[in-house]
Design a protein around this motif. Structure first.
Motif, PDB file in Angstrom:
ATOM      1  N   GLY A  56       5.770  16.214   0.107  1.00  0.00           N
ATOM      2  CA  GLY A  56       6.916  15.380   0.440  1.00  0.00           C
ATOM      3  C   GLY A  56       6.548  14.173   1.285  1.00  0.00           C
ATOM      4  N   TYR A  57       5.248  13.871   1.372  1.00  0.00           N
ATOM      5  CA  TYR A  57       4.793  12.753   2.206  1.00  0.00           C
ATOM      6  C   TYR A  57       4.655  11.506   1.343  1.00  0.00           C
ATOM      7  CZ  TYR A  57       1.678   9.922   5.101  1.00  0.00           C
ATOM      8  OH  TYR A  57       1.113   8.900   5.826  1.00  0.00           O
ATOM      9  N   GLU A  58       5.436  10.490   1.639  1.00  0.00           N
ATOM     10  CA  GLU A  58       5.327   9.197   0.967  1.00  0.00           C
ATOM     11  C   GLU A  58       5.534   8.103   1.999  1.00  0.00           C
ATOM     12  OE1 GLU A  58       8.044   8.871  -2.255  1.00  0.00           O
ATOM     13  OE2 GLU A  58       6.997  10.328  -3.493  1.00  0.00           O
ATOM     14  N   ARG A  59       4.646   7.140   2.032  1.00  0.00           N
ATOM     15  CA  ARG A  59       4.771   5.991   2.934  1.00  0.00           C
ATOM     16  C   ARG A  59       4.441   4.725   2.162  1.00  0.00           C
ATOM     17  NH1 ARG A  59       6.763   9.385   5.381  1.00  0.00           N
ATOM     18  NH2 ARG A  59       6.322  10.179   7.458  1.00  0.00           N
ATOM     19  N   THR A  60       5.142   3.667   2.468  1.00  0.00           N
ATOM     20  CA  THR A  60       4.843   2.358   1.913  1.00  0.00           C
ATOM     21  C   THR A  60       4.503   1.429   3.073  1.00  0.00           C
ATOM     22  OG1 THR A  60       6.398   2.742   0.109  1.00  0.00           O
ATOM     23  CG2 THR A  60       5.681   0.490   0.468  1.00  0.00           C
ATOM     24  N   VAL A  61       3.311   0.818   3.013  1.00  0.00           N
ATOM     25  CA  VAL A  61       2.846  -0.082   4.054  1.00  0.00           C
ATOM     26  C   VAL A  61       2.743  -1.476   3.456  1.00  0.00           C
ATOM     27  CG1 VAL A  61       0.995  -0.577   5.693  1.00  0.00           C
ATOM     28  CG2 VAL A  61       1.537   1.783   5.098  1.00  0.00           C
ATOM     29  N   ILE A  76       0.868  -1.176   0.000  1.00  0.00           N
ATOM     30  CA  ILE A  76       0.000   0.000   0.000  1.00  0.00           C
ATOM     31  C   ILE A  76       0.905   1.227   0.000  1.00  0.00           C
ATOM     32  CG2 ILE A  76      -1.809   1.228   1.247  1.00  0.00           C
ATOM     33  CD1 ILE A  76      -2.324  -1.603   2.596  1.00  0.00           C
ATOM     34  N   PHE A  77       0.792   2.050  -1.042  1.00  0.00           N
ATOM     35  CA  PHE A  77       1.628   3.237  -1.185  1.00  0.00           C
ATOM     36  C   PHE A  77       0.766   4.465  -0.936  1.00  0.00           C
ATOM     37  CE2 PHE A  77       3.626   6.595  -3.788  1.00  0.00           C
ATOM     38  CZ  PHE A  77       4.846   6.632  -3.148  1.00  0.00           C
ATOM     39  N   LYS A  78       1.165   5.293   0.024  1.00  0.00           N
ATOM     40  CA  LYS A  78       0.434   6.508   0.373  1.00  0.00           C
ATOM     41  C   LYS A  78       1.275   7.719   0.012  1.00  0.00           C
ATOM     42  CE  LYS A  78      -1.994   4.406   4.210  1.00  0.00           C
ATOM     43  NZ  LYS A  78      -2.384   4.565   5.604  1.00  0.00           N
TER      44      LYS A  78
END
Length: 152
Positions: free
Chosen positions: A125-130, A117-119
């Motif tokens: 500049g907000y990037e998260r990978t779950v 899940i890529f947010k």
């Protein structure tokens, strides 16, 4: 040439021999005994909030059942329909548990494939990978026991 493409009367009569209609049962007890006499049966049962079409020896994967252990035997109580190749009995909404009994054995608790899940928020500049794996429980369906209730 056109007469070769049309089915002949002889083949239509041969097809009619294979589709014999059976008399309809008058009571639920008679219908269940007819289903019991058939070589294979199926049930439609609710488990974990969903309906499943089940036959004996099926391996069913459902969302994780938290309060069961491997080897536990579950009795399926919400049976909506039971049938065979020629007959079907539907409950209103379920068939009473005294008439049909189906058990499922817990085979294993497992996980599904890895989900990524890529947010992201634009221009922040907000990037998260779950990473996530969904948990499942696998059940082996036992025999379908149709009770022999004498008609009163």
């Amino acid at each position: 040439m056109a007469s070769l493409l049309r089915p002949t009367l002889r083949t239509a009569a041969a097809r009619a021999l294979h589709t014999q209609t059976a008399p309809l049962p008058s009571t639920t007890t008679n219908a269940l005994s007819l289903i019991r006499s058939q070589p294979s049966q199926y049930v439609v049962a609710s488990l974990a909030g969903r309906k499943y079409l089940l036959t004996p020896r099926d391996l069913l994967t459902v969302p994780r059942l938290k309060d069961v252990k491997v080897g536990d035997v579950l009795k399926l109580s919400d049976i909506h329909e039971i049938g065979s190749r020629e007959f079907t009995v539907r409950g209103n909404p379920v068939i009473p548990s005294e008439q049909v009994r189906v058990e499922a054995t817990v085979v294993e608790h497992t996980k599904g494939r890895m989900e990524v899940i890529f947010k992201k928020k634009r221009r922040k500049g907000y990037e998260r990978t779950v990473y996530h794996k969904q948990t499942y429980t696998r059940l082996r369906i036992g025999p379908i026991d149709i009770a022999d209730i004498p008609s009163s």
